[in-house]
Motif scaffolding. Structure first.
Motif, PDB file in Angstrom:
ATOM      1  N   TYR A  95      14.573  13.247 -27.133  1.00 17.64           N
ATOM      2  CA  TYR A  95      13.969  13.276 -28.456  1.00 17.64           C
ATOM      3  C   TYR A  95      13.232  11.958 -28.691  1.00 17.64           C
ATOM      4  O   TYR A  95      13.700  10.894 -28.280  1.00 17.64           O
ATOM      5  CB  TYR A  95      15.029  13.467 -29.538  1.00 17.64           C
ATOM      6  CG  TYR A  95      15.702  14.821 -29.514  1.00 17.64           C
ATOM      7  CD1 TYR A  95      14.968  15.982 -29.738  1.00 17.64           C
ATOM      8  CD2 TYR A  95      17.074  14.942 -29.283  1.00 17.64           C
ATOM      9  CE1 TYR A  95      15.586  17.228 -29.731  1.00 17.64           C
ATOM     10  CE2 TYR A  95      17.703  16.181 -29.275  1.00 17.64           C
ATOM     11  CZ  TYR A  95      16.943  17.322 -29.495  1.00 17.64           C
ATOM     12  OH  TYR A  95      17.553  18.549 -29.482  1.00 17.64           O
ATOM     13  N   GLY A 104      19.522  17.225 -41.450  1.00 18.15           N
ATOM     14  CA  GLY A 104      18.959  15.958 -41.021  1.00 18.15           C
ATOM     15  C   GLY A 104      17.448  15.973 -40.912  1.00 18.15           C
ATOM     16  O   GLY A 104      16.771  16.954 -41.219  1.00 18.15           O
ATOM     17  N   TYR A 138       7.842  18.618 -33.844  1.00 18.06           N
ATOM     18  CA  TYR A 138       9.148  18.309 -34.418  1.00 18.06           C
ATOM     19  C   TYR A 138       9.925  19.577 -34.763  1.00 18.06           C
ATOM     20  O   TYR A 138       9.384  20.512 -35.352  1.00 18.06           O
ATOM     21  CB  TYR A 138       8.984  17.424 -35.658  1.00 18.06           C
ATOM     22  CG  TYR A 138       8.647  16.002 -35.276  1.00 18.06           C
ATOM     23  CD1 TYR A 138       9.599  14.991 -35.338  1.00 18.06           C
ATOM     24  CD2 TYR A 138       7.371  15.675 -34.793  1.00 18.06           C
ATOM     25  CE1 TYR A 138       9.294  13.691 -34.949  1.00 18.06           C
ATOM     26  CE2 TYR A 138       7.066  14.382 -34.395  1.00 18.06           C
ATOM     27  CZ  TYR A 138       8.030  13.401 -34.471  1.00 18.06           C
ATOM     28  OH  TYR A 138       7.737  12.109 -34.074  1.00 18.06           O
ATOM     29  N   LYS A 181      13.513  16.408 -35.449  1.00 17.38           N
ATOM     30  CA  LYS A 181      13.614  15.705 -34.166  1.00 17.38           C
ATOM     31  C   LYS A 181      12.363  15.992 -33.351  1.00 17.38           C
ATOM     32  O   LYS A 181      11.950  17.150 -33.211  1.00 17.38           O
ATOM     33  CB  LYS A 181      14.860  16.148 -33.395  1.00 17.38           C
ATOM     34  CG  LYS A 181      16.172  15.887 -34.132  1.00 17.38           C
ATOM     35  CD  LYS A 181      17.391  16.167 -33.254  1.00 17.38           C
ATOM     36  CE  LYS A 181      17.545  17.616 -32.897  1.00 17.38           C
ATOM     37  NZ  LYS A 181      17.903  18.461 -34.070  1.00 17.38           N
ATOM     38  N   ASP A 214      14.976   8.568 -30.186  1.00 16.97           N
ATOM     39  CA  ASP A 214      16.331   8.924 -30.608  1.00 16.97           C
ATOM     40  C   ASP A 214      17.235   9.030 -29.379  1.00 16.97           C
ATOM     41  O   ASP A 214      17.612  10.129 -28.961  1.00 16.97           O
ATOM     42  CB  ASP A 214      16.318  10.245 -31.382  1.00 16.97           C
ATOM     43  CG  ASP A 214      17.607  10.463 -32.176  1.00 16.97           C
ATOM     44  OD1 ASP A 214      18.631   9.842 -31.826  1.00 16.97           O
ATOM     45  OD2 ASP A 214      17.573  11.259 -33.140  1.00 16.97           O
ATOM     46  N   GLU A 225      13.101  22.693 -27.440  1.00 15.81           N
ATOM     47  CA  GLU A 225      13.372  21.695 -26.403  1.00 15.81           C
ATOM     48  C   GLU A 225      13.053  22.189 -24.998  1.00 15.81           C
ATOM     49  O   GLU A 225      13.044  21.400 -24.052  1.00 15.81           O
ATOM     50  CB  GLU A 225      14.857  21.287 -26.453  1.00 15.81           C
ATOM     51  CG  GLU A 225      15.243  20.460 -27.674  1.00 15.81           C
ATOM     52  CD  GLU A 225      15.569  21.285 -28.906  1.00 15.81           C
ATOM     53  OE1 GLU A 225      16.111  20.727 -29.875  1.00 15.81           O
ATOM     54  OE2 GLU A 225      15.266  22.513 -28.925  1.00 15.81           O
ATOM     55  N   GLU A 279      20.382   8.423 -28.862  1.00  5.84           N
ATOM     56  CA  GLU A 279      21.726   8.981 -29.040  1.00  5.84           C
ATOM     57  C   GLU A 279      21.710  10.509 -28.978  1.00  5.84           C
ATOM     58  O   GLU A 279      22.487  11.130 -28.233  1.00  5.84           O
ATOM     59  CB  GLU A 279      22.312   8.507 -30.378  1.00  5.84           C
ATOM     60  CG  GLU A 279      23.761   8.923 -30.575  1.00  5.84           C
ATOM     61  CD  GLU A 279      24.360   8.365 -31.858  1.00  5.84           C
ATOM     62  OE1 GLU A 279      25.324   8.958 -32.363  1.00  5.84           O
ATOM     63  OE2 GLU A 279      23.851   7.336 -32.357  1.00  5.84           O
ATOM     64  N   LYS A 280      20.801  11.123 -29.753  1.00  2.00           N
ATOM     65  CA  LYS A 280      20.713  12.589 -29.722  1.00  2.00           C
ATOM     66  C   LYS A 280      20.183  13.072 -28.373  1.00  2.00           C
ATOM     67  O   LYS A 280      20.533  14.170 -27.913  1.00  2.00           O
ATOM     68  CB  LYS A 280      19.823  13.094 -30.860  1.00  2.00           C
ATOM     69  CG  LYS A 280      20.481  13.016 -32.239  1.00  2.00           C
ATOM     70  CD  LYS A 280      19.645  13.730 -33.269  1.00  2.00           C
ATOM     71  CE  LYS A 280      20.335  13.795 -34.634  1.00  2.00           C
ATOM     72  NZ  LYS A 280      20.444  12.495 -35.279  1.00  2.00           N
ATOM     73  N   SER A 281      19.346  12.275 -27.721  1.00  2.00           N
ATOM     74  CA  SER A 281      18.825  12.642 -26.407  1.00  2.00           C
ATOM     75  C   SER A 281      19.947  12.734 -25.388  1.00  2.00           C
ATOM     76  O   SER A 281      19.999  13.666 -24.574  1.00  2.00           O
ATOM     77  CB  SER A 281      17.776  11.620 -25.938  1.00  2.00           C
ATOM     78  OG  SER A 281      16.675  11.582 -26.820  1.00  2.00           O
ATOM     79  N   GLU A 282      20.854  11.762 -25.419  1.00  2.00           N
ATOM     80  CA  GLU A 282      21.988  11.786 -24.485  1.00  2.00           C
ATOM     81  C   GLU A 282      22.912  12.968 -24.767  1.00  2.00           C
ATOM     82  O   GLU A 282      23.441  13.593 -23.839  1.00  2.00           O
ATOM     83  CB  GLU A 282      22.768  10.467 -24.566  1.00  2.00           C
ATOM     84  CG  GLU A 282      22.089   9.307 -23.856  1.00  2.00           C
ATOM     85  CD  GLU A 282      21.924   9.560 -22.368  1.00  2.00           C
ATOM     86  OE1 GLU A 282      22.843  10.113 -21.730  1.00  2.00           O
ATOM     87  OE2 GLU A 282      20.844   9.221 -21.822  1.00  2.00           O
ATOM     88  N   ALA A 283      23.106  13.291 -26.038  1.00  2.00           N
ATOM     89  CA  ALA A 283      23.935  14.448 -26.382  1.00  2.00           C
ATOM     90  C   ALA A 283      23.291  15.744 -25.886  1.00  2.00           C
ATOM     91  O   ALA A 283      23.978  16.639 -25.382  1.00  2.00           O
ATOM     92  CB  ALA A 283      24.158  14.503 -27.889  1.00  2.00           C
ATOM     93  N   LEU A 284      21.968  15.821 -26.021  1.00  2.00           N
ATOM     94  CA  LEU A 284      21.236  16.996 -25.539  1.00  2.00           C
ATOM     95  C   LEU A 284      21.402  17.170 -24.035  1.00  2.00           C
ATOM     96  O   LEU A 284      21.550  18.289 -23.538  1.00  2.00           O
ATOM     97  CB  LEU A 284      19.744  16.853 -25.890  1.00  2.00           C
ATOM     98  CG  LEU A 284      18.803  17.969 -25.432  1.00  2.00           C
ATOM     99  CD1 LEU A 284      19.066  19.243 -26.224  1.00  2.00           C
ATOM    100  CD2 LEU A 284      17.343  17.531 -25.567  1.00  2.00           C
TER     101      LEU A 284
END
Length: 549
Positions: free
Chosen positions: A404, A193, A187, A196, A407, A335, A409-414
């Motif tokens: 992630y 926050g 992580y 992740k 997660d 990542e 939403e954050k995966s798509e942003a990444l």
């Protein structure tokens, strides 16, 4: 006309890329080479191979099987290395826990990763005591002990690590898995926050290992690494697999030295006693070492050290080179498994003088084999490699986390537009070297123009009175933000330290056109120490909180 796919013979075997096979080579080439833990234990690779099998057998007796998650809380040790191989090779997932997490973060990661078994060093039992009543999936606890005593704890211990191995079978038939089987997870803490979770497959870790070996061993450079080296990590094994280097050095069959808790005296003792030639660490660890009065009397020649996690300031690079430490930069993220670039000198640069070499050694580096790396503007357009066009660094390689954990939403942003977005700002020069100039979240925007905090830190680090420096942006009514430099003076410079002298030093670079005049800090603040994150990076979020006023 379409490309033709291979049609394999029905009886042909598709050999998967698996972590278990990385251990085959050293058991053939160097079975009697040593793996060492502090001044407490020494094993040959042959013994290590048997211990990996015993660990797998012991974990299986505790109910661990394919798909289970085994967490580890330990200092850097031979035991951790055994887990690097045994756990994923069983088809289970290795969760490397950051031992510096807060209780809230710790229980979140344990439950989020769905840990089944936790291997815990006795020193970290108080951390588990604080959260054990909140476990949602944990079934077994294995104690790791260097003292060989029974600790007083309310954590329910099922078995001690060495006893588990002693009672287990010395052989284990590791299965052939799909190479895309998840092997590890851990992580990222970040500064905002909840942590992740990232994850990596057998295929990704094996390809990462091969790529690092190719770049560090295959090309003529200033710091070739091979099986004759003696390796000691000074980056925690919980942090991105210690940058993947334990897999690299195991495949090479090199002598390995694991220092446990990072204590300067022990690190230097092991360096000299075991003749360590290769390590890696964050700048703060290197700074601690080169600032130690004891180091000035030691012969550190022949020690190759890769610096990552944060930028390597030229001042620190020069201080290390003056001690004959062969230092240079590597770059990556949690990542990215992590290695993306290494600041290797090209053959024609090996005869350059020290000052010219320092510029390259402190570059973020050349892309490793099979790393496709670009710098893109705000519209997603790739920028030229001209040494000045600055944008966000985006990457593609076979070993990037595919998202992630839990997660989307954050995966798509990444992974926006099919490229992993690093959040780092930089440029690529005409020779192909990447230079990170800042984090998106740390860049200082003053009067509508960007100022690189990393460039300012690099310049200030060259002042002879400066031990450590961090530059942050603070709110300004007129300009939006202005840079402020936080400086830790060298011990012998504290009394006579002059903040104005640092500003004048930076102003000379602005006069020479190296830095825009609006980049000269308005304030220089003398501090005793700089806040650090759990993995030793500068904690600029905390600094901004302290100095925003």
């Amino acid at each position: 006309m379409a490309a033709r796919l291979i049609q394999p013979t029905p009886s042909a075997y598709g050999f998967p890329l698996l972590i278990k096979n990385l251990l085959r080579t050293p058991l053939i080439y160097s079975p009697d080479q040593e793996i060492i833990y502090r001044d407490q234990a020494r094993f040959t690779y042959r013994q290590f191979g048997e211990r990996v099998c015993r660990l797998a057998s012991g974990l299986e007796s505790l109910g661990v099987g394919p798909g289970a998650t085994v967490a580890v809380m330990d200092w850097d040790s031979h035991r951790y290395l055994e887990c690097f191989f045994a756990v994923p090779s069983m088809g289970a997932v290795l969760h490397t826990i950051n031992i510096r997490l807060s209780p809230e973060q710790l229980i979140y990661t344990i439950n989020h990763a769905e840990d089944d078994v936790i291997l815990v060093n006795e020193e970290f039992l108080p951390m588990l005591e604080a959260v054990k009543d909140q476990f949602s999936t944990v079934k077994k606890i294995v104690l790791i002990s260097d003292t060989k005593t029974t600790p007083q704890t309310t954590v329910p211990i099922d078995v001690e690590y060495e006893a588990l191995l002693a009672g287990a079978a010395p052989t284990y038939d590791f299965p052939d898995l799909d190479e895309n089987t998840m092997a590890t997870t851990f992580y990222t803490t970040g500064t905002t926050g909840l942590p992740k979770g990232v994850f990596f497959s057998h295929r990704q870790l094996v390809l990462h290992t091969y790529a690092v070996i190719t770049n560090m061993s295959g090309f003529a450079n200033q710091a070739n690494v091979n099986s004759a080296d003696v390796y000691m990590p000074i980056t925690p094994m919980f942090h991105v697999h210690a940058w993947g280097m334990p897999y690299v050095m195991t495949l090479l069959g090199a002598k390995q030295v694991y220092p446990g808790r990072y204590e300067p005296e022990m690190l230097l003792k092991l360096k000299l006693q075991e003749k360590v030639t290769f390590s890696h660490c964050v700048p703060t660890i290197l700074h601690m070492l080169v600032s130690s009065p004891a180091v000035q009397k030691l012969d550190l020649s022949g020690w190759k050290v890769v610096i990552g996690g944060s930028a390597l300031p030229r001042g620190l690079c020069k201080a290390a080179l003056d001690l004959k430490i062969n230092v240079y930069t590597g770059y990556g993220m949690s990542e990215t498994c992590p290695v993306l670039t290494l600041a290797m000198l090209k053959p024609e640069m090996l005869d350059w003088d020290a000052e010219e070499q320092i510029k390259i050694r402190c570059r973020t580096g050349l892309p490793a084999t099979n790393v496709l790396l670009e710098v893109r503007d705000a519209n997603g357009k790739a920028l030229p490699n001209d040494g000045k066009s600055t944008g966000e660094v985006v990457v593609r390689t076979p070993w990037l986390t595919q998202g992630y954990v839990k997660d989307p939403e954050k995966s798509e942003a990444l992974w926006a537009d099919g490229w992993l977005h690093t959040g780092d700002i930089g440029f690529i020069d005409e020779l192909g070297y990447l230079q990170i100039t800042d984090r998106l979240k740390d860049v200082i925007k003053t009067g509508g123009e960007w100022v690189s905090s990393l460039e300012l830190e690099d310049i200030i680090s060259r002042h002879p009175a400066v031990s450590e420096v961090a530059v942050i942006g603070v709110a300004d009514e007129k300009w939006g933000e202005r840079p402020v430099a936080l400086v830790v003076p060298k011990p012998d410079q504290v009394a006579g330290f002059q903040e104005e002298e640092i500003k004048q030093f930076v102003a000379k670079f602005a006069d020479d056109g190296v830095l825009p005049k609006y980049g000269v800090p308005d304030r220089v603040v003398k501090v005793d120490a700089l806040p650090k994150t759990s993995v030793g990076k500068l904690n600029k979020k905390e600094m901004r909180k302290q100095f925003q006023g």
